[in-house]
Enzyme design. Structure first.
Site, PDB file in Angstrom:
ATOM      1  N   HIS A  24      59.899  21.501 -35.261  1.00  0.00           N
ATOM      2  CA  HIS A  24      58.866  20.590 -35.785  1.00  0.00           C
ATOM      3  C   HIS A  24      58.136  19.804 -34.690  1.00  0.00           C
ATOM      4  O   HIS A  24      58.168  18.571 -34.633  1.00  0.00           O
ATOM      5  CB  HIS A  24      59.368  19.697 -36.916  1.00  0.00           C
ATOM      6  N   HIS A  78      75.159  16.091 -42.447  1.00  0.00           N
ATOM      7  CA  HIS A  78      73.688  15.966 -42.381  1.00  0.00           C
ATOM      8  C   HIS A  78      73.068  17.080 -43.214  1.00  0.00           C
ATOM      9  O   HIS A  78      73.466  18.242 -43.104  1.00  0.00           O
ATOM     10  CB  HIS A  78      73.268  16.069 -40.912  1.00  0.00           C
ATOM     11  N   GLU A  80      69.740  18.036 -43.271  1.00  0.00           N
ATOM     12  CA  GLU A  80      68.574  18.773 -42.761  1.00  0.00           C
ATOM     13  C   GLU A  80      68.914  20.268 -42.710  1.00  0.00           C
ATOM     14  O   GLU A  80      70.040  20.648 -42.347  1.00  0.00           O
ATOM     15  CB  GLU A  80      68.146  18.241 -41.377  1.00  0.00           C
ATOM     16  N   ASP A  82      68.684  22.761 -40.866  1.00  0.00           N
ATOM     17  CA  ASP A  82      69.305  23.457 -39.733  1.00  0.00           C
ATOM     18  C   ASP A  82      70.833  23.321 -39.775  1.00  0.00           C
ATOM     19  O   ASP A  82      71.536  24.054 -39.065  1.00  0.00           O
ATOM     20  CB  ASP A  82      68.746  23.005 -38.377  1.00  0.00           C
ATOM     21  N   HIS A 145      69.427  10.724 -37.785  1.00  0.00           N
ATOM     22  CA  HIS A 145      68.044  10.327 -37.905  1.00  0.00           C
ATOM     23  C   HIS A 145      67.479  10.531 -39.308  1.00  0.00           C
ATOM     24  O   HIS A 145      66.256  10.366 -39.514  1.00  0.00           O
ATOM     25  CB  HIS A 145      67.192  11.097 -36.879  1.00  0.00           C
ATOM     26  N   ASP A 164      73.706  15.085 -35.516  1.00  0.00           N
ATOM     27  CA  ASP A 164      72.637  15.299 -34.526  1.00  0.00           C
ATOM     28  C   ASP A 164      72.793  14.428 -33.276  1.00  0.00           C
ATOM     29  O   ASP A 164      72.261  14.769 -32.212  1.00  0.00           O
ATOM     30  CB  ASP A 164      71.274  14.976 -35.148  1.00  0.00           C
ATOM     31  N   TYR A 192      65.879  15.446 -25.959  1.00  0.00           N
ATOM     32  CA  TYR A 192      66.290  15.347 -27.369  1.00  0.00           C
ATOM     33  C   TYR A 192      66.171  13.897 -27.840  1.00  0.00           C
ATOM     34  O   TYR A 192      65.641  13.603 -28.913  1.00  0.00           O
ATOM     35  CB  TYR A 192      67.737  15.834 -27.441  1.00  0.00           C
ATOM     36  N   HIS A 225      74.262  20.091 -32.125  1.00  0.00           N
ATOM     37  CA  HIS A 225      73.430  20.955 -31.280  1.00  0.00           C
ATOM     38  C   HIS A 225      73.939  20.888 -29.839  1.00  0.00           C
ATOM     39  O   HIS A 225      74.254  19.798 -29.339  1.00  0.00           O
ATOM     40  CB  HIS A 225      71.972  20.488 -31.253  1.00  0.00           C
TER      41      HIS A 225
HETATM   42 FE1  FEO Z   1      68.408  16.559 -38.129  1.00  0.00          FE
HETATM   43 FE2  FEO Z   1      69.654  19.102 -36.322  1.00  0.00          FE
HETATM   44  O1  FEO Z   1      68.926  18.299 -37.827  1.00  0.00           O
END
Ligand code: FEO
Length: 403
Positions: A24, A78, A80, A82, A145, A164, A192, A225
């Protein structure tokens, strides 16, 4: 890559994405990883999943350790996609006893996957869940986040599964911080932070102080990540404390786009003025540099100088893109100025000034404009602008003019 045992009976079972390049708006030149962690205990527990197209990799890695149907609990730190994209498929395969999530996570899961009949167990900060020999303490990290975000802390292992936070978009065959080049690791961690967490810096400060108050002893941080912090977890916690403070360094970012190289000449002159004052300078032509790389350097810069030619009574599209992106990330404690060439109307400098002021960047000067092609004389004010910004930066850092 197969499953990797990170601690006794605790495995990384995530997925490597070598080829993703756009997250994004954030360019990920070196891909990323979607980390998921499996704990074998009396209750077999999976923490987070992966992006949906990688669900086969996740299941392959889980099967190397345990039959997926033996998983009892799925923890969603989380929502999101991903990290939860593979969840609906996992739920089908695993048929978990519990899906554990924060209150906001519960809401977000319903709004993403529309499954009222999943076996949700909602947990709040301070709640704990026994897995057998180990337990999990949950810490909600709202808006770090997303509203649903939370940490899972395993006190018996001094392990923080941090969602994250503390991550990096960097795909590697290695899984631990002590196996990779440290400067590259910290560059990815800073990028990041600058592109994902910067605007939440006040919450980062609060969270770090809460974690300290809670007395969590941390030997390992396992983010969703990138690399797991095993060798030196304090390093990334200290970096987050520093980045969240947004203390300006004796450093300036000069960023611009140019139509016929006039604004580029001005950028070089501005940069030379800054250098004459002993300021470390990073110069970015937006035709050659991505907005997310510019933001990485803005993170600790004390000054930001933005240049644009005037096009159609406005700024060039690349400059509008950068200003919009930077404004959203709300950098703090910067001084700045604008410059740009023009032919007849020349609104660009005024428009850049307005946006910098909206961002609470302290303007050092009304900015410098140059008509058509600046000659040596016309570039003098640009050099002077750089010097003026440099002097003010040094003063604001308490260094004095010759500091
Ligand atoms: Fe907020 Fe890695 O997703």
């Amino acid at each position: 890559m197969g499953a990797v045992e990170v601690l006794k009976d605790i495995y990384w079972v995530g997925a490597l994405d070598w080829n993703v390049r756009d997250f994004h708006g954030y360019i990920t030149y070196k891909g990323t990883t979607y980390n998921a962690y499996l704990i074998l205990d009396e209750k077999v527990t999976l923490f987070d999943t992966v992006k949906e197209p990688f669900r086969g990799d996740l299941l392959h890695h889980i099967r190397q350790v345990v039959d997926p149907q033996r998983i009892d609990y799925l923890v969603v730190n989380h929502v999101e996609p991903d990290h939860s994209g593979a969840l609906p498929h996992l739920v089908e395969v695993v048929r978990p006893e519990k899906i554990i999530c924060s209150p906001m996570g519960h809401k977000a899961l319903l709004e993403h996957y529309h499954k009222e009949d999943w076996p949700y167990e909602v947990v709040k900060t301070g709640q704990s869940l026994s897995l057998g020999k180990r337990s999990v303490q949950f810490v909600e990290t709202r808006m770090l986040h997303w509203p649903d975000s939370m940490f899972s802390y395993i006190p018996e292992e001094r392990l923080l599964i941090s969602s994250d936070a503390f991550g990096q978009h960097w795909c590697t065959s290695e899984r631990f911080d002590d196996e990779v080049d440290q400067s590259e690791l910290m560059m990815h961690a800073a990028k990041y932070y600058a592109n994902i967490l910067l605007l939440y810096s006040p919450l980062v400060k609060k969270l770090l102080s809460n974690v300290q108050e809670m007395g969590l002893k941390i030997d390992m941080i396992a983010p969703d990540h990138g690399l797991i912090w095993r060798g030196d977890p304090a390093k990334i916690v200290e970096a987050y404390a520093r980045w969240a403070e947004q203390r300006p360094a004796r450093k300036a970012v000069v960023v611009y786009d140019t139509m016929w190289k006039s604004t580029e000449k001005m950028a070089k002159a501005v940069a030379s003025g800054l250098m004459k004052e002993g300021i470390s300078v990073k110069v970015f032509d937006l035709k050659a540099n991505h907005r997310s790389d510019v933001m990485t350097e803005v993170l600790d810069a004390g000054a930001v100088l933005v240049g644009s030619s005037t096009l159609n009574n406005g700024v060039l599209p690349n400059v509008a893109d950068l200003l919009h992106y930077m404004k959203g990330l709300r950098p703090q404690n910067k001084i700045g100025a604008a410059f740009g060439s023009y032919g007849w109307s020349g609104e660009a400098v005024k428009l850049i000034n307005q946006t910098l002021q909206d961002m609470k960047v302290e303007l050092v000067d009304e900015g410098v404009r140059a008509k058509y092609m600046p000659d040596h004389e016309a570039l003098r004010p640009c050099v002077e602008l750089g010097r003026k910004v440099g002097r003010m930066l040094k003063t604001s850092l308490g260094e004095g003019e010759d500091g």
